[in-house]
Motif scaffolding. Structure first.
Motif, PDB file in Angstrom:
ATOM      1  N   ASP A  28      26.344  -7.558 127.887  1.00  0.00           N
ATOM      2  CA  ASP A  28      25.938  -6.091 126.993  1.00  0.00           C
ATOM      3  C   ASP A  28      26.784  -5.152 127.164  1.00  0.00           C
ATOM      4  N   PHE A  29      27.854  -5.079 127.485  1.00  0.00           N
ATOM      5  CA  PHE A  29      28.940  -4.272 126.838  1.00  0.00           C
ATOM      6  C   PHE A  29      29.593  -4.158 126.162  1.00  0.00           C
ATOM      7  N   THR A  30      29.880  -5.680 125.636  1.00  0.00           N
ATOM      8  CA  THR A  30      30.374  -5.489 124.270  1.00  0.00           C
ATOM      9  C   THR A  30      29.670  -6.289 122.565  1.00  0.00           C
ATOM     10  N   VAL A  31      28.614  -6.219 123.253  1.00  0.00           N
ATOM     11  CA  VAL A  31      27.953  -6.365 122.451  1.00  0.00           C
ATOM     12  C   VAL A  31      27.620  -5.524 121.295  1.00  0.00           C
ATOM     13  N   TYR A  32      28.151  -4.108 121.673  1.00  0.00           N
ATOM     14  CA  TYR A  32      27.734  -2.248 120.900  1.00  0.00           C
ATOM     15  C   TYR A  32      29.222  -3.191 119.404  1.00  0.00           C
ATOM     16  N   ALA A  33      30.041  -3.277 120.469  1.00  0.00           N
ATOM     17  CA  ALA A  33      31.562  -2.858 118.980  1.00  0.00           C
ATOM     18  C   ALA A  33      30.745  -4.567 118.189  1.00  0.00           C
ATOM     19  N   ALA A  34      30.129  -5.546 118.965  1.00  0.00           N
ATOM     20  CA  ALA A  34      30.143  -6.068 117.180  1.00  0.00           C
ATOM     21  C   ALA A  34      29.111  -5.936 116.238  1.00  0.00           C
ATOM     22  N   GLY A  99      18.648  -1.842 128.270  1.00  0.00           N
ATOM     23  CA  GLY A  99      16.999  -2.096 127.314  1.00  0.00           C
ATOM     24  C   GLY A  99      16.701  -0.301 127.008  1.00  0.00           C
ATOM     25  N   MET A 100      17.922   0.450 127.018  1.00  0.00           N
ATOM     26  CA  MET A 100      17.721   2.051 126.484  1.00  0.00           C
ATOM     27  C   MET A 100      18.580   2.054 125.626  1.00  0.00           C
ATOM     28  N   ILE A 196      17.433  -7.263 128.252  1.00  0.00           N
ATOM     29  CA  ILE A 196      17.079  -6.799 130.001  1.00  0.00           C
ATOM     30  C   ILE A 196      17.352  -7.812 130.495  1.00  0.00           C
ATOM     31  N   LEU A 197      17.523  -9.455 130.410  1.00  0.00           N
ATOM     32  CA  LEU A 197      17.421 -10.595 131.001  1.00  0.00           C
ATOM     33  C   LEU A 197      18.042 -10.282 132.155  1.00  0.00           C
ATOM     34  N   ILE A 198      18.987  -9.351 131.969  1.00  0.00           N
ATOM     35  CA  ILE A 198      20.204  -9.252 133.454  1.00  0.00           C
ATOM     36  C   ILE A 198      20.205  -9.618 134.325  1.00  0.00           C
ATOM     37  N   ALA A 199      18.625  -8.767 134.961  1.00  0.00           N
ATOM     38  CA  ALA A 199      18.217  -8.231 136.046  1.00  0.00           C
ATOM     39  C   ALA A 199      18.167  -9.341 137.104  1.00  0.00           C
TER      40      ALA A 199
END
Length: 439
Positions: A28-34, A99-100, A196-199
């Motif tokens: 989730d955190f690194t997909v922003y970079a991609a 999700g946001m 969102i599947l993380i939770a």
């Protein structure tokens, strides 16, 4: 059923619980970079594409602002109440942030409110990521047999690469399955909605873990944990921040290759995502190789030797990539470089918790890691983009990576850990030797 009535989780289950949640967190955190290029178009449209990209990667860095706070509070929480509840807490928060982003209206739809909400989502992700790493790594080490602490601990970095690998795989599939126009329109949302599947997944696999913290020895408050760190261990925290600096900048060098390939080398989306995919397969495998070698040859040896190799190779490797003009060369070069980086980092990250007593171990690791990643990793993509734009030289940014790698090497050399934890273990142990060491 109480914890004492539950069947004891196997070693594989304990490792799996820590790394799957950690991998999903870092996905989730690194997909922003991609997907920074597409986020720039959606949330920061300007007449200058480079300015839009700078704003997007700056927002990526905003996520790191909350990391130290997450590291401080959740790390201290884990040292007061336990590793397991801390790991469960971070799962829910990261899913909410992901999700946001996946559901946010764009700038064209709601104007300046869109980037403001994006910043809030990144802050939530940063807080969660800052708090996740410490409890997960501490749990891995405290669950490990004494003679395999290197291999168990190296799963921490391997799981980060798994998360990055999954983000690269999603990007590659999107590039193959939908058109560039569809990616611009709605496809960029898919990776964040998957997060969102993380939770539910993370909660399910972590809820039945054994607790590795001896609560009878723990401080009686979160404030007590933080006071102990400030009074007795601040110099260790500073040294560990320097150790982390070169490693995290090098890690974000590899994360940046997708953006670099598209915007600087002008390769296709498919080749750029393929580079990310191949790089993090290699990183996952060789992080574990580094941990296994550390159990045999010593943590510091494996943390230092591959780091020297990758530092020496960085400039000539990038020169080869730029001069060749071949995307295949970029793929092969990135996968090769990260192999050495992953071996060094897989061993190096384990040195940090081992120099702290158990009652402040998670807080010490979390604070050092969160600050190191915030100061150096959080600014890396912004600095990379700025250096290339300011100099007009496609190779100029690599010198920043090299200089910080040298600083990291010097800090690693200065680390001192207890002899009983550093020595090569010749016999197996079924206990959690690390949990009580130095307490």
């Amino acid at each position: 059923m109480s914890q004492t009535d539950r069947p004891r989780p196997s070693q594989a289950m304990r490792v799996g619980a820590a790394i799957l949640g950690n991998a999903l967190e870092f996905y989730d955190f690194t997909v922003y970079a991609a997907f920074a290029t597409w986020l720039a178009k959606a949330f920061f449209p300007t007449d200058n594409p480079n300015t839009s990209l700078l704003l997007a990667v700056a927002t990526f860095g905003v996520g790191f602002v909350a990391r130290p706070l997450g590291g401080v509070l959740i790390g201290a929480y884990a040292d007061r109440f336990g590793r397991r509840p801390a790991m469960t807490l971070t799962i829910w928060m990261m899913a909410l942030g992901s999700g946001m982003i996946g559901l946010l209206p764009t700038y064209d739809q709601i104007g300046t409110l869109a980037p403001v909400l994006l910043v809030l989502a990144r802050l939530l992700q940063g807080f969660s990521a800052g708090g996740e790493m410490g409890p997960a790594t501490t749990y891995l080490l405290e669950s490990a047999p004494a003679h395999r602490k290197g291999f168990f601990g190296s799963w921490q970095l391997a799981s980060q690469n798994m998360g990055s690998l999954f983000s690269g795989l999603v990007g590659l599939l999107l590039a193959l399955l939908i058109t560039p126009g569809a990616t611009d329109s709605w496809g960029w949302r898919v990776p964040f909605l998957l997060g969102i599947l993380i939770a539910p997944v993370g909660y399910f696999i972590r809820r039945n873990l054994d607790e590795t913290l001896d609560t009878e020895e723990a401080h009686d408050s979160i404030g007590g944990v933080l006071s102990d760190i400030l009074a007795n261990h601040w110099s260790k925290v500073l040294l560990c921040i320097l150790l982390i600096s070169g490693g995290t900048i090098t890690q974000y060098f590899f994360l940046y290759t997708t953006t670099y390939a598209i915007n600087t080398l002008h390769y296709s989306q498919s080749w750029s995502m393929a580079t990310s995919f191949a790089t993090f397969i290699s990183g996952t495998i060789f992080a574990l190789v580094g941990g296994a070698l550390a159990d045999r040859y010593g943590l510091k040896t494996v943390a230092i030797v591959p780091r020297i190799i990758v530092t020496l190779l960085l400039y000539p490797a990038l020169l080869l990539v730029v001069s060749s003009g071949s995307p295949l060369v970029l793929v092969i070069t990135s996968a090769t470089l990260i192999a050495f980086h992953a071996m060094a980092s897989g061993a190096g990250i384990i040195l940090i918790p081992m120099i702290f007593p158990a009652i402040v171990r998670t807080a010490g690791l979390s604070i050092a890691y969160a600050l190191g990643v915030t100061i150096f990793g959080g600014t890396a993509q912004l600095v990379f983009t700025w250096i290339i734009g300011a100099t007009g030289d496609k190779l100029s940014w690599i010198w920043y990576v090299i200089i910080m790698s040298i600083i990291s090497l010097l800090a690693t050399l200065a680390i001192r850990i207890p002899e009983e934890l550093n020595r090569k273990q010749e016999t197996s142990s079924s206990g959690t030797a690390l949990a009580g060491a130095s307490s």
